[in-house]
Design an enzyme around this catalytic site. Structure first.
Site, PDB file in Angstrom:
ATOM      1  N   HIS A   1      75.840   6.727 -11.364  1.00  0.00           N
ATOM      2  CA  HIS A   1      76.285   6.003  -9.890  1.00  0.00           C
ATOM      3  C   HIS A   1      76.081   4.528 -10.008  1.00  0.00           C
ATOM      4  O   HIS A   1      75.631   3.843  -8.726  1.00  0.00           O
ATOM      5  CB  HIS A   1      75.639   6.864  -9.152  1.00  0.00           C
ATOM      6  CG  HIS A   1      75.720   8.140  -8.772  1.00  0.00           C
ATOM      7  ND1 HIS A   1      74.898   9.291  -8.074  1.00  0.00           N
ATOM      8  CD2 HIS A   1      77.001   8.886  -9.118  1.00  0.00           C
ATOM      9  CE1 HIS A   1      75.578  10.303  -8.153  1.00  0.00           C
ATOM     10  NE2 HIS A   1      76.528  10.287  -8.710  1.00  0.00           N
TER      11      HIS A   1
ATOM     12  N   CYS B   1      80.938 -14.612  -4.637  1.00  0.00           N
ATOM     13  CA  CYS B   1      81.303 -14.770  -6.121  1.00  0.00           C
ATOM     14  C   CYS B   1      82.633 -15.767  -6.222  1.00  0.00           C
ATOM     15  O   CYS B   1      82.921 -15.865  -7.364  1.00  0.00           O
ATOM     16  CB  CYS B   1      81.274 -13.468  -6.909  1.00  0.00           C
ATOM     17  SG  CYS B   1      82.649 -12.473  -6.478  1.00  0.00           S
TER      18      CYS B   1
ATOM     19  N   GLY C   1      64.828  16.629 -10.114  1.00  0.00           N
ATOM     20  CA  GLY C   1      64.963  15.961  -8.871  1.00  0.00           C
ATOM     21  C   GLY C   1      66.296  15.497  -8.345  1.00  0.00           C
ATOM     22  O   GLY C   1      66.384  14.277  -7.860  1.00  0.00           O
ATOM     23  N   THR C   2      67.295  16.563  -8.334  1.00  0.00           N
ATOM     24  CA  THR C   2      68.392  16.336  -7.891  1.00  0.00           C
ATOM     25  C   THR C   2      68.764  17.603  -6.824  1.00  0.00           C
ATOM     26  O   THR C   2      68.529  18.724  -6.994  1.00  0.00           O
ATOM     27  CB  THR C   2      69.631  16.239  -8.723  1.00  0.00           C
ATOM     28  OG1 THR C   2      70.900  15.979  -7.844  1.00  0.00           O
ATOM     29  CG2 THR C   2      69.848  17.276  -9.919  1.00  0.00           C
ATOM     30  N   SER C   3      69.261  17.305  -5.487  1.00  0.00           N
ATOM     31  CA  SER C   3      69.586  18.398  -4.672  1.00  0.00           C
ATOM     32  C   SER C   3      70.905  19.151  -4.959  1.00  0.00           C
ATOM     33  O   SER C   3      71.428  19.991  -4.385  1.00  0.00           O
ATOM     34  CB  SER C   3      69.934  17.888  -3.074  1.00  0.00           C
ATOM     35  OG  SER C   3      70.811  16.778  -3.256  1.00  0.00           O
TER      36      SER C   3
ATOM     37  N   PRO D   1      60.613  20.587  -6.145  1.00  0.00           N
ATOM     38  CA  PRO D   1      59.467  21.260  -5.559  1.00  0.00           C
ATOM     39  C   PRO D   1      60.538  22.273  -4.616  1.00  0.00           C
ATOM     40  O   PRO D   1      59.848  23.410  -4.275  1.00  0.00           O
ATOM     41  CB  PRO D   1      59.039  20.388  -4.499  1.00  0.00           C
ATOM     42  CG  PRO D   1      59.321  18.893  -5.162  1.00  0.00           C
ATOM     43  CD  PRO D   1      60.554  19.070  -6.254  1.00  0.00           C
ATOM     44  N   GLU D   2      61.802  22.268  -4.495  1.00  0.00           N
ATOM     45  CA  GLU D   2      62.509  23.261  -3.693  1.00  0.00           C
ATOM     46  C   GLU D   2      63.735  23.732  -4.303  1.00  0.00           C
ATOM     47  O   GLU D   2      64.145  23.263  -5.502  1.00  0.00           O
ATOM     48  CB  GLU D   2      63.059  22.135  -2.346  1.00  0.00           C
ATOM     49  CG  GLU D   2      62.132  21.703  -1.512  1.00  0.00           C
ATOM     50  CD  GLU D   2      62.812  21.000  -0.489  1.00  0.00           C
ATOM     51  OE1 GLU D   2      61.977  20.194   0.423  1.00  0.00           O
ATOM     52  OE2 GLU D   2      64.318  20.974  -0.182  1.00  0.00           O
TER      53      GLU D   2
HETATM   54  N1  APR Z   1      59.765  15.637  -7.844  1.00  0.00           N
HETATM   55  C1  APR Z   1      60.919  16.143  -8.355  1.00  0.00           C
HETATM   56  N2  APR Z   1      61.845  16.602  -7.178  1.00  0.00           N
HETATM   57  C2  APR Z   1      61.702  15.929  -5.969  1.00  0.00           C
HETATM   58  C3  APR Z   1      60.314  15.631  -5.466  1.00  0.00           C
HETATM   59  C4  APR Z   1      59.370  15.298  -6.625  1.00  0.00           C
HETATM   60  N3  APR Z   1      58.286  14.489  -6.264  1.00  0.00           N
HETATM   61  N4  APR Z   1      60.428  15.343  -4.164  1.00  0.00           N
HETATM   62  C5  APR Z   1      61.767  15.616  -3.669  1.00  0.00           C
HETATM   63  N5  APR Z   1      62.406  16.209  -4.784  1.00  0.00           N
HETATM   64  C6  APR Z   1      63.872  16.954  -4.986  1.00  0.00           C
HETATM   65  C7  APR Z   1      64.093  17.131  -3.530  1.00  0.00           C
HETATM   66  O1  APR Z   1      63.730  18.479  -3.219  1.00  0.00           O
HETATM   67  C8  APR Z   1      65.819  17.253  -3.806  1.00  0.00           C
HETATM   68  O2  APR Z   1      66.292  18.297  -4.130  1.00  0.00           O
HETATM   69  O3  APR Z   1      64.725  15.715  -5.166  1.00  0.00           O
HETATM   70  C9  APR Z   1      65.984  15.964  -4.716  1.00  0.00           C
HETATM   71  C10 APR Z   1      66.595  14.728  -4.217  1.00  0.00           C
HETATM   72  O4  APR Z   1      67.619  14.932  -3.450  1.00  0.00           O
HETATM   73  P1  APR Z   1      68.884  13.889  -2.850  1.00  0.00           P
HETATM   74  O5  APR Z   1      67.912  13.064  -2.048  1.00  0.00           O
HETATM   75  O6  APR Z   1      70.146  14.459  -2.416  1.00  0.00           O
HETATM   76  O7  APR Z   1      69.011  13.051  -4.323  1.00  0.00           O
HETATM   77  P2  APR Z   1      70.235  12.937  -5.364  1.00  0.00           P
HETATM   78  O8  APR Z   1      70.296  14.542  -5.591  1.00  0.00           O
HETATM   79  O9  APR Z   1      69.846  12.360  -6.561  1.00  0.00           O
HETATM   80  O10 APR Z   1      71.473  12.439  -4.603  1.00  0.00           O
HETATM   81  C11 APR Z   1      72.541  12.513  -5.513  1.00  0.00           C
HETATM   82  O11 APR Z   1      73.675  11.099  -3.667  1.00  0.00           O
HETATM   83  O12 APR Z   1      73.257   9.885  -1.791  1.00  0.00           O
HETATM   84  C12 APR Z   1      73.896  10.103  -3.225  1.00  0.00           C
HETATM   85  O13 APR Z   1      74.516   8.662  -4.868  1.00  0.00           O
HETATM   86  C13 APR Z   1      73.480   8.933  -4.188  1.00  0.00           C
HETATM   87  O14 APR Z   1      72.903   9.511  -6.398  1.00  0.00           O
HETATM   88  C14 APR Z   1      72.654   9.900  -5.150  1.00  0.00           C
HETATM   89  C15 APR Z   1      73.538  11.019  -4.946  1.00  0.00           C
END
Ligand code: APR
Length: 230
Positions: free
Chosen positions: A108, A135, A174-176, A201-202
């Protein structure tokens, strides 16, 4: 930890939580406080570039004040000791690189890189706040980030898929897993027969794909998997 030939770390915003950077979704998430249609898409940038830059300058200031956490450091150390380690991230914060990781595949983009729509120039920039937002006479620097509605770069996707098709250990941290095409990528590692671990964690919509799910924060889980790497 058994000896793996090719390790892939696939990371999201949760990896940087321990560093003090909020995630996007869930309570306290960035998109809980800001409407991405006003701050993180091309239309918003064209209609009010100052407003979009004010938002990104705030994010750059927050990120600049944060440090890589043990999870970032362990991942960089794994890569140092096992050179066939690939890091694929959705994060734009640059903390993997600040922890010493190299060749990070940034799906991203990066908040520390700017692109000029007028002449196509792309450059790194770490000024906080950004000194010159323009720019060109009629152009504004654009953060080199994949915003909602943008497509990912073809070459970046291909680099990621190549690693996912070759890896024998895949760690998803750490991604949803709700944003595509990134959320589709773990399936490629599964189809390739890699050993798969989710650290979050979820539960997520793709948790069932994984042989092992560690319901924990990133650092303690990685310290357990890679003792002595931090
Ligand atoms: N360690 C590991 N995971 C964690 C922690 C932690 N301490 N705290 C929270 N999480 C998890 C949450 O449970 C959740 O599933 O991290 C995840 C974060 O999810 P999002 O906020 O949706 O982030 P992400 O999946 O990276 O988003 C994807 O969406 O907004 C766009 O471009 C943006 O790159 C981003 C993309």
């Amino acid at each position: 930890m058994k000896d793996f030939q090719h390790i892939v770390f696939f990371t999201g915003a949760g990896l940087s939580v321990e560093s003090g950077i909020p995630t996007y979704r869930r309570q306290g998430g960035v998109w809980e406080n800001y409407n991405y249609r006003e701050y993180a898409c091309q239309e918003a940038f064209e209609s009010d570039p100052e407003k979009v830059w004010d938002f990104h300058d705030k994010r750059r200031a927050l990120i600049a004040g944060c440090e890589p956490n043990p999870a970032h450091r362990i991942i960089a150390e794994v890569q140092r000791r096992h050179p066939r380690t690939t890091i694929i991230t959705q994060n734009i914060d640059g903390l993997h690189q600040r922890a010493g990781a190299r060749d990070v595949i940034e799906l991203h983009g990066s908040i520390w890189r700017l692109r000029c729509p007028e002449n196509g120039v792309v450059e790194d920039n770490f000024e906080v706040p950004l000194g010159q937002r323009r720019c060109g006479r009629d152009s504004w620097w654009r953060p080199d980030i994949v915003w909602f509605g943008d497509s990912l770069r073809e070459d970046t996707i291909n680099l990621a898929l190549e690693a996912l098709q070759q890896c024998d250990l895949f760690l998803c941290i750490g991604t949803s897993a709700v944003v595509y095409p990134a959320a589709r990528m773990p399936q490629t590692a599964v189809d390739n027969g890699a050993e798969t671990i989710e650290i979050n964690p979820e539960e997520t919509p793709i948790s069932a794909l994984f042989q092992r799910c560690m319901r924990s924060s990133a650092s303690p889980a990685l310290a357990e998997l890679f003792p002595g790497y931090d």
